[in-house]
Design an enzyme around this catalytic site. Structure first.
Site, PDB file in Angstrom:
ATOM      1  N   ASN A   2       0.824  -1.222   0.000  1.00 40.32           N
ATOM      2  CA  ASN A   2       0.000   0.000   0.000  1.00 40.32           C
ATOM      3  C   ASN A   2       0.860   1.276   0.000  1.00 40.32           C
ATOM      4  O   ASN A   2       0.368   2.363   0.269  1.00 40.32           O
ATOM      5  CB  ASN A   2      -0.902   0.049   1.246  1.00 40.32           C
ATOM      6  CG  ASN A   2      -1.827  -1.136   1.354  1.00 40.32           C
ATOM      7  OD1 ASN A   2      -1.733  -1.915   2.299  1.00 40.32           O
ATOM      8  ND2 ASN A   2      -2.708  -1.291   0.397  1.00 40.32           N
TER       9      ASN A   2
ATOM     10  N   ASN B 122      -2.533  -8.229  -2.185  1.00 40.19           N
ATOM     11  CA  ASN B 122      -3.521  -8.172  -3.267  1.00 40.19           C
ATOM     12  C   ASN B 122      -3.336  -6.959  -4.180  1.00 40.19           C
ATOM     13  O   ASN B 122      -3.792  -6.958  -5.315  1.00 40.19           O
ATOM     14  CB  ASN B 122      -4.945  -8.212  -2.705  1.00 40.19           C
ATOM     15  CG  ASN B 122      -5.176  -7.187  -1.629  1.00 40.19           C
ATOM     16  OD1 ASN B 122      -4.406  -7.098  -0.661  1.00 40.19           O
ATOM     17  ND2 ASN B 122      -6.226  -6.409  -1.752  1.00 40.19           N
ATOM     18  N   HIS B 123      -2.644  -5.916  -3.687  1.00 40.71           N
ATOM     19  CA  HIS B 123      -2.393  -4.734  -4.522  1.00 40.71           C
ATOM     20  C   HIS B 123      -1.002  -4.755  -5.170  1.00 40.71           C
ATOM     21  O   HIS B 123      -0.510  -3.711  -5.615  1.00 40.71           O
ATOM     22  CB  HIS B 123      -2.551  -3.453  -3.695  1.00 40.71           C
ATOM     23  CG  HIS B 123      -3.957  -3.206  -3.252  1.00 40.71           C
ATOM     24  ND1 HIS B 123      -5.024  -3.182  -4.130  1.00 40.71           N
ATOM     25  CD2 HIS B 123      -4.480  -2.999  -2.019  1.00 40.71           C
ATOM     26  CE1 HIS B 123      -6.140  -2.961  -3.451  1.00 40.71           C
ATOM     27  NE2 HIS B 123      -5.846  -2.858  -2.173  1.00 40.71           N
TER      28      HIS B 123
ATOM     29  N   HIS C 200      -2.581  -7.312   5.987  1.00 38.31           N
ATOM     30  CA  HIS C 200      -3.721  -6.952   5.112  1.00 38.31           C
ATOM     31  C   HIS C 200      -4.874  -6.234   5.822  1.00 38.31           C
ATOM     32  O   HIS C 200      -5.424  -5.296   5.255  1.00 38.31           O
ATOM     33  CB  HIS C 200      -4.288  -8.163   4.367  1.00 38.31           C
ATOM     34  CG  HIS C 200      -5.520  -7.842   3.552  1.00 38.31           C
ATOM     35  ND1 HIS C 200      -5.482  -7.016   2.462  1.00 38.31           N
ATOM     36  CD2 HIS C 200      -6.822  -8.229   3.689  1.00 38.31           C
ATOM     37  CE1 HIS C 200      -6.706  -6.911   1.943  1.00 38.31           C
ATOM     38  NE2 HIS C 200      -7.529  -7.621   2.668  1.00 38.31           N
TER      39      HIS C 200
ATOM     40  N   HIS D 169      -4.968  -4.237   8.320  1.00 37.27           N
ATOM     41  CA  HIS D 169      -4.555  -2.910   8.795  1.00 37.27           C
ATOM     42  C   HIS D 169      -4.896  -2.681  10.263  1.00 37.27           C
ATOM     43  O   HIS D 169      -4.668  -1.583  10.783  1.00 37.27           O
ATOM     44  CB  HIS D 169      -5.131  -1.773   7.937  1.00 37.27           C
ATOM     45  CG  HIS D 169      -4.553  -1.735   6.550  1.00 37.27           C
ATOM     46  ND1 HIS D 169      -4.731  -0.685   5.685  1.00 37.27           N
ATOM     47  CD2 HIS D 169      -3.788  -2.628   5.879  1.00 37.27           C
ATOM     48  CE1 HIS D 169      -4.120  -0.932   4.540  1.00 37.27           C
ATOM     49  NE2 HIS D 169      -3.541  -2.120   4.644  1.00 37.27           N
TER      50      HIS D 169
HETATM   51 FE   FE2 Z   1      -3.996  -6.003   1.214  1.00 37.41          FE
END
Ligand code: FE2
Length: 259
Positions: free
Chosen positions: A40, A67-68, A174, A176
């Protein structure tokens, strides 16, 4: 061996907070090797070559993703030749970069494995359990650290119990939100989620008002990354040099002075 694992750095505010604390943290805990989750780091989604190089210059040894991983197209320009970047091994697309990397530190091999969870996650090629089973035989004689980038705490904890003998640490990322369940499971350090390094006054790093719009029925699909002062979330893992097993995991969370 002392390993520092810093949770998901979100945007500019997260970067600033991590860079401000990194030197002190490494000194205070006598850190030998530092890992960050950087999925992120580039304005909330993905990573660029500029920011990858910045992390290395600041003293980060390994950068995991999630995932990003491919949210910024620039990643395709450098992922194949970046020596310290690890992307989820079980996520589509999987023809770029590397999901397992070995690092050599103080006469030991540290193997970093990045996996994505299969519960409530997209782009999953196979279960992280199946992916990890295939890596079993090559993991002995190494310090093995897994970043399991996943939504469900149950999946992350189940993974740690299944692979505790093959892993020195299973660190969840993930969500956070840092969990308070850090523990040593038969020599494997574990936490369901290390938490984010990003804006404290936010909703998991994003603008509060925009997220509220979404939950009140408006069709917002892009959220502004919050630039409020950031927290830093991390764990320090102590690995015994002979057994290569974890002996302790310390959870750290530094909130901004005013929030
Ligand atoms: Fe993530």
């Amino acid at each position: 061996m002392k390993i520092l694992f810093i949770g998901d750095i979100v945007g500019k505010a997260g970067r600033a907070a991590v860079y401000a604390r990194l030197g002190l943290l490494k000194k205070e805990y006598n850190i030998d090797f530092t890992i960050v989750n950087g999925e992120n780091i580039a304005h909330g989604k993905g990573i660029t070559e500029k920011l990858y190089n910045e992390l290395i210059e600041k003293g980060i040894d390994a950068i995991t993703l999630g995932n990003h991983a491919y949210s910024k197209a620039d990643v395709l320009n450098f992922i194949n030749h970046s020596k310290s970047l690890i992307r989820p091994i079980n996520m589509y697309p999987n023809e770029f970069g590397c999901g397992v990397r070995d690092f050599y530190v103080k006469g030991k091999t540290i193997r970093i494995i990045n996996l994505i969870g299969s519960v409530f996650m997209d782009k999953v090629i196979e279960s992280p359990f199946d992916s990890m089973k295939k890596l079993h035989k090559t993991n002995s004689d190494k310090i093995v650290i897994v970043d399991l980038h996943a939504e469900a705490t149950s999946e992350k904890m189940a993974f740690a119990y299944q692979f505790k003998n093959e892993c020195s640490a299973v660190i969840g990322t993930h969500t956070h939100v840092q969990t308070a369940d850090e523990q040593i499971i038969d020599g494997c350090a574990f936490i369901s989620d290390v938490g984010m390094s990003g804006s404290f006054k936010s909703i998991i790093g994003r603008d509060i008002d925009e997220v509220l719009e979404k939950f009140n029925g408006n069709s917002i699909t892009r959220f502004t990354v919050s630039e409020n002062a950031a927290q830093v979330c991390a764990v320090v893992i102590d690995i015994d040099d002979k057994s290569l097993r974890a002996t302790s995991i310390k959870r750290l969370q530094f909130r901004p002075e005013s929030y």
